[in-house]
Design a protein around this motif. Structure first.
Motif, PDB file in Angstrom:
ATOM      1  N   ARG A  65       8.361  44.446  61.333  1.00 43.05           N
ATOM      2  CA  ARG A  65       7.129  45.377  61.854  1.00 43.05           C
ATOM      3  C   ARG A  65       6.825  45.965  60.011  1.00 43.05           C
ATOM      4  O   ARG A  65       5.631  46.334  59.689  1.00 43.05           O
ATOM      5  CB  ARG A  65       7.485  47.255  61.981  1.00 43.05           C
ATOM      6  CG  ARG A  65       6.250  47.560  62.407  1.00 43.05           C
ATOM      7  CD  ARG A  65       6.922  49.152  63.745  1.00 43.05           C
ATOM      8  NE  ARG A  65       7.810  49.441  62.722  1.00 43.05           N
ATOM      9  CZ  ARG A  65       7.933  50.994  62.525  1.00 43.05           C
ATOM     10  NH1 ARG A  65       6.597  50.889  61.724  1.00 43.05           N
ATOM     11  NH2 ARG A  65       8.980  51.176  62.652  1.00 43.05           N
TER      12      ARG A  65
ATOM     13  N   LYS B 123       1.250  50.115  66.744  1.00 42.03           N
ATOM     14  CA  LYS B 123       0.070  49.146  66.579  1.00 42.03           C
ATOM     15  C   LYS B 123       1.397  48.457  67.235  1.00 42.03           C
ATOM     16  O   LYS B 123       0.611  46.992  67.740  1.00 42.03           O
ATOM     17  CB  LYS B 123      -0.276  49.118  64.830  1.00 42.03           C
ATOM     18  CG  LYS B 123      -1.176  50.237  64.716  1.00 42.03           C
ATOM     19  CD  LYS B 123      -2.886  50.086  65.259  1.00 42.03           C
ATOM     20  CE  LYS B 123      -3.352  51.438  64.755  1.00 42.03           C
ATOM     21  NZ  LYS B 123      -4.889  51.127  66.317  1.00 42.03           N
TER      22      LYS B 123
ATOM     23  N   GLU C 176       1.476  48.308  70.558  1.00 45.05           N
ATOM     24  CA  GLU C 176       0.069  47.722  71.055  1.00 45.05           C
ATOM     25  C   GLU C 176      -0.149  46.635  71.039  1.00 45.05           C
ATOM     26  O   GLU C 176      -0.512  45.121  72.242  1.00 45.05           O
ATOM     27  CB  GLU C 176      -1.099  48.318  70.324  1.00 45.05           C
ATOM     28  CG  GLU C 176      -1.134  49.466  71.222  1.00 45.05           C
ATOM     29  CD  GLU C 176      -2.404  50.349  70.551  1.00 45.05           C
ATOM     30  OE1 GLU C 176      -2.912  49.673  69.471  1.00 45.05           O
ATOM     31  OE2 GLU C 176      -2.372  51.835  69.893  1.00 45.05           O
ATOM     32  N   ARG C 177       0.579  44.815  70.214  1.00 43.50           N
ATOM     33  CA  ARG C 177      -0.019  44.038  70.010  1.00 43.50           C
ATOM     34  C   ARG C 177       1.575  43.270  71.259  1.00 43.50           C
ATOM     35  O   ARG C 177       0.608  42.186  71.210  1.00 43.50           O
ATOM     36  CB  ARG C 177       0.655  43.635  68.256  1.00 43.50           C
ATOM     37  CG  ARG C 177      -1.268  44.485  67.962  1.00 43.50           C
ATOM     38  CD  ARG C 177      -1.062  42.971  66.436  1.00 43.50           C
ATOM     39  NE  ARG C 177      -0.866  42.044  66.595  1.00 43.50           N
ATOM     40  CZ  ARG C 177      -1.132  41.667  64.576  1.00 43.50           C
ATOM     41  NH1 ARG C 177      -1.257  42.141  64.144  1.00 43.50           N
ATOM     42  NH2 ARG C 177      -0.926  39.965  65.480  1.00 43.50           N
TER      43      ARG C 177
ATOM     44  N   GLU D 179       3.409  36.055  68.832  1.00 38.53           N
ATOM     45  CA  GLU D 179       2.339  36.991  67.836  1.00 38.53           C
ATOM     46  C   GLU D 179       2.009  37.563  66.740  1.00 38.53           C
ATOM     47  O   GLU D 179       1.194  37.333  65.676  1.00 38.53           O
ATOM     48  CB  GLU D 179       2.553  39.100  69.194  1.00 38.53           C
ATOM     49  CG  GLU D 179       1.395  39.869  67.772  1.00 38.53           C
ATOM     50  CD  GLU D 179      -0.706  39.397  68.688  1.00 38.53           C
ATOM     51  OE1 GLU D 179      -0.738  39.567  67.569  1.00 38.53           O
ATOM     52  OE2 GLU D 179      -0.579  38.960  69.876  1.00 38.53           O
ATOM     53  N   PHE D 180       3.608  36.994  66.226  1.00 42.09           N
ATOM     54  CA  PHE D 180       3.548  37.621  64.466  1.00 42.09           C
ATOM     55  C   PHE D 180       4.158  36.304  63.608  1.00 42.09           C
ATOM     56  O   PHE D 180       4.651  36.170  62.742  1.00 42.09           O
ATOM     57  CB  PHE D 180       4.381  39.417  63.927  1.00 42.09           C
ATOM     58  CG  PHE D 180       3.578  40.430  65.157  1.00 42.09           C
ATOM     59  CD1 PHE D 180       2.607  40.476  63.937  1.00 42.09           C
ATOM     60  CD2 PHE D 180       4.813  41.209  65.962  1.00 42.09           C
ATOM     61  CE1 PHE D 180       2.460  42.129  64.887  1.00 42.09           C
ATOM     62  CE2 PHE D 180       3.650  41.939  66.468  1.00 42.09           C
ATOM     63  CZ  PHE D 180       2.669  42.562  66.063  1.00 42.09           C
TER      64      PHE D 180
END
Length: 124
Positions: free
Chosen positions: A11, A20, A23-24, A53-54
């Motif tokens: 993060r 944030k 949320e993702r 997602e990341f």
């Protein structure tokens, strides 16, 4: 380093707030805080969501081994081309196609292949 500490490192590296980041991947700020501090454990669903997602490496997130981020699909496609130099495009494209499948698609493909194997066993 714990899994929660690795999540916090991801993060922070991405420059995202708890809110944030959460949320993702479908989590609230309080849940993210509890994960990062170790009050809540990461679930397998959380790990997979962070991975997708990341582009965080699944093994790194779960064990701390390897690199934080995985190569992009473009990097994988380039590696396939190098590894399979001299092979026909059909063979290369099978591997490239597999990169586009999600977990549900892979599971469905696995079931189809199992059924196909059983069909041919019965046929013989």
């Amino acid at each position: 380093m714990t899994q929660g500490e690795r999540v916090k490192e991801v993060r922070k590296t991405l420059g995202l707030t708890l809110e944030k980041f959460g949320e993702r991947i479908g989590l609230k700020k309080a849940t993210m805080s509890a994960i990062e501090t170790g009050r809540n454990a990461l679930t397998d669903a959380n790990i997979k969501a962070i991975h997708r997602e990341f582009n965080v490496d699944y093994i790194w997130l779960t064990t701390g081994e390897g690199e934080m981020f995985v190569d992009s699909d473009d990097d994988f496609i380039e590696k396939i081309d190098r590894i399979m130099a001299g092979e026909d495009d059909a063979r290369k494209n099978i591997f490239k196609f597999m990169l586009s499948l999600n977990d549900d698609d892979i599971a469905a493909l696995g079931r189809i292949l199992d059924q196909m194997i059983e069909f041919f066993k019965e046929k013989d």
